[in-house]
Design an enzyme around this catalytic site. Structure first.
Site, short mmCIF file in Angstrom:
data_model
loop_
_atom_site.label_atom_id
_atom_site.label_comp_id
_atom_site.label_asym_id
_atom_site.label_seq_id
_atom_site.Cartn_x
_atom_site.Cartn_y
_atom_site.Cartn_z
N LYS A 1 34.08 -28.12 63.59
CA LYS A 1 32.63 -28.14 63.78
C LYS A 1 32.05 -29.55 63.82
O LYS A 1 31.05 -29.81 64.48
CB LYS A 1 31.95 -27.32 62.67
CG LYS A 1 32.22 -25.84 62.83
CD LYS A 1 31.18 -24.99 62.15
CE LYS A 1 31.35 -23.53 62.52
NZ LYS A 1 32.56 -22.91 61.90
N GLU B 1 21.27 -23.71 60.93
CA GLU B 1 21.51 -22.42 60.28
C GLU B 1 22.98 -22.38 59.95
O GLU B 1 23.79 -23.06 60.57
CB GLU B 1 21.15 -21.27 61.22
CG GLU B 1 22.26 -20.85 62.19
CD GLU B 1 22.59 -21.90 63.24
OE1 GLU B 1 21.70 -22.71 63.57
OE2 GLU B 1 23.74 -21.92 63.72
N SER C 1 41.78 -24.09 64.03
CA SER C 1 40.42 -24.64 64.00
C SER C 1 39.97 -25.15 62.63
O SER C 1 39.05 -25.94 62.53
CB SER C 1 39.43 -23.59 64.50
OG SER C 1 39.58 -22.39 63.76
C1 LIG Z 1 32.98 -21.62 62.21
C2 LIG Z 1 34.42 -21.52 62.44
C3 LIG Z 1 34.98 -20.78 63.50
C4 LIG Z 1 34.15 -19.94 64.42
O1 LIG Z 1 33.26 -20.66 65.24
P1 LIG Z 1 33.53 -20.90 66.78
O2 LIG Z 1 32.22 -21.39 67.29
O3 LIG Z 1 33.91 -19.60 67.40
O4 LIG Z 1 34.61 -21.89 66.91
C5 LIG Z 1 36.35 -20.80 63.68
N1 LIG Z 1 37.15 -21.49 62.85
C6 LIG Z 1 36.67 -22.19 61.81
C7 LIG Z 1 37.63 -22.92 60.94
C8 LIG Z 1 35.29 -22.24 61.56
O5 LIG Z 1 34.83 -22.96 60.53
#
Ligand SMILES: *Cc1c(COP(=O)(O)O)cnc(C)c1O
Length: 415
Positions: free
Chosen positions: A107, A129, A396
């Site tokens: 993020k 948010e 992610s």
């Molecule tokens: C917030 C989050 C997501 C989901 O958000 P996307 O906008 O779909 O990427 C996925 N993985 C992690 C680790 C997150 O913190």
């Protein structure tokens, strides 16, 4: 359904923010001048080498980029050893390691870009948010770094569920405002943030956490996250001398996925998979899979697939992973789904937790529950591919934040 494929999948959206029939900007009239302002400022920043250079500097020294592309050798061996393929098949699996970024997830790539843009526009107040709190933490982090006041809207239910992230945001100097309207979760926090923006138009910048919201947000967030895919291209060329054969990522709103996918969309031989959260299963109705179990409607300023009841009311999303329980999906994904360019799958809570445990033990990497959904599908797909098939999974975020949820989930199963 037969669809006319475009010449390029990478040129969207059009000037009004449409990806096919999705996207757009469904906002209050008072917001229109701001949205147009933001669009202009972003276009200028995008074309300004000084802005890009400054961003590259922060990405390198603050975020810690590039994130590595890692060959997951034991996971690869595991997938090659399943009975059905007995060593003859099984893709070579790589992890794009977004969990190693500062703040522990992808993020920050997007928030850095937006906060730099806010500064450039002379904005003096940042609002955001958050659902699980990860976007709130990333925003609070960069507001601290750039010395800007930060207000984070968060549903009261989430404030209770995500205590550690609330404490983190406060420590970073942000004000967390609990939202008590509606279901007191993410969609209500987003509505409240939009309301704040309408009332404080002159000095406030609204930092959105995924590829959703009114145009230009979906395209802008995608662009900031595309560093993931651009690095992956270079790193795979360096490691293997060619591009990958498949990409896979989890989908909340879809920003980590869009960031990985976008630079590869026009290599049509590359298979691309997005994995939604199926919660207790699509048939149970308790899930967060907008494509598999939703239909098109309008929410938060754009048209896309949403979880809705028969009256068009937004339904609560469910997932063991707080970061995936958004009741919609970015409009570009909706379009890529209809075009057949990206294949959308889903993974249940059970599958995600199993992948979370197995990947931790096989690789010494505890993934967040969100990418554990993508990893769950890797266990299905990788064994069906030949050994020279190169597969990239976007990891992610890291899973430290999820250990308590996973333990509680496993305990509830043994009772
Ligand atoms: C917030 C989050 C997501 C989901 O958000 P996307 O906008 O779909 O990427 C996925 N993985 C992690 C680790 C997150 O913190």
């Amino acid at each position: 359904m037969s669809v006319q494929q475009p010449n390029s999948f990478r040129t969207g959206p059009d000037e009004r923010g449409h990806f096919g029939i999705y996207g757009g900007r469904f906002v209050a009239e008072t917001l229109m001048p701001l949205i147009l302002d933001l669009e202009k400022a972003y276009a200028q920043a995008k074309a300004d080498p000084a802005f890009q250079k400054e961003m590259d500097g922060h990405l390198a020294t603050y975020v810690g980029r590039p994130s590595p592309l890692y060959f997951a050798e034991r996971l690869t061996e595991h997938c090659r050893s399943v009975k059905t393929v007995s060593g003859l098949m099984g893709a070579k699996i790589y992890f794009k390691r977004e969990e190693l970024n500062h703040t522990g997830a992808h993020k920050v790539n997007n928030v850095l870009g937006q906060i730099m843009l806010a500064k450039r526009m002379g904005k003096t107040r940042i609002i955001a948010e958050t659902g699980a709190g990860m976007h709130g933490v990333a925003t609070a982090t960069l507001c601290a770094k750039f010395g800007l006041p930060c207000i984070v809207y968060m549903g009261e239910v989430d404030v209770e569920r995500q205590k550690p992230n609330v404490l983190r945001m406060k420590m970073l100097g942000a004000e967390v405002r609990g939202v008590t309207s509606g279901s007191k979760t993410l969609k209500d926090a987003m509505n409240e943030a939009l309301r704040d923006w309408v009332t404080n138009v002159a000095d406030t910048f609204y930092c959105i956490g995924t590829v959703a919201g009114p145009h230009p947000y979906p395209a802008m967030v995608r662009d900031f996250q595309s560093i993931i895919g651009r690095e992956t291209r270079e790193q795979m060329l360096a490691a293997e001398g060619r591009l990958p054969d498949s990409l896979i990522a989890c989908i909340g709103g879809g920003s980590n996925a869009m960031g990985l996918f976008h630079p590869f969309l026009d290599e049509r031989g590359i298979e691309i998979y997005g994995v939604e959260a199926a919660g207790h299963g699509i048939a149970s109705g308790k899930h967060a899979a907008s494509i598999a179990g939703g239909r098109p409607g309008v929410l938060h300023g754009n048209r896309t697939y949403l979880l809705m009841d028969d009256d068009g009311q937004i339904e609560e999303a469910h997932s063991i992973s707080a970061g995936l329980d958004y009741p919609g999906i970015g409009p570009e994904h909706a379009w890529l789904n209809d075009m057949g360019r990206v294949k959308f799958l889903s993974a249940t809570d059970d599958e995600a937790v199993a992948a979370f445990q197995l990947v931790s033990r096989l690789e010494g990497i505890i993934p967040a529950l969100e990418p554990a959904h993508a990893l769950a599908k890797v266990f299905d797909i990788a064994p069906t591919k030949p050994k020279d098939h190169l597969m990239v999974v976007n990891v992610s975020g890291r899973g430290d934040k999820d250990l308590a949820s996973v333990e509680a989930f496993l305990e509830s199963k043994t009772k």
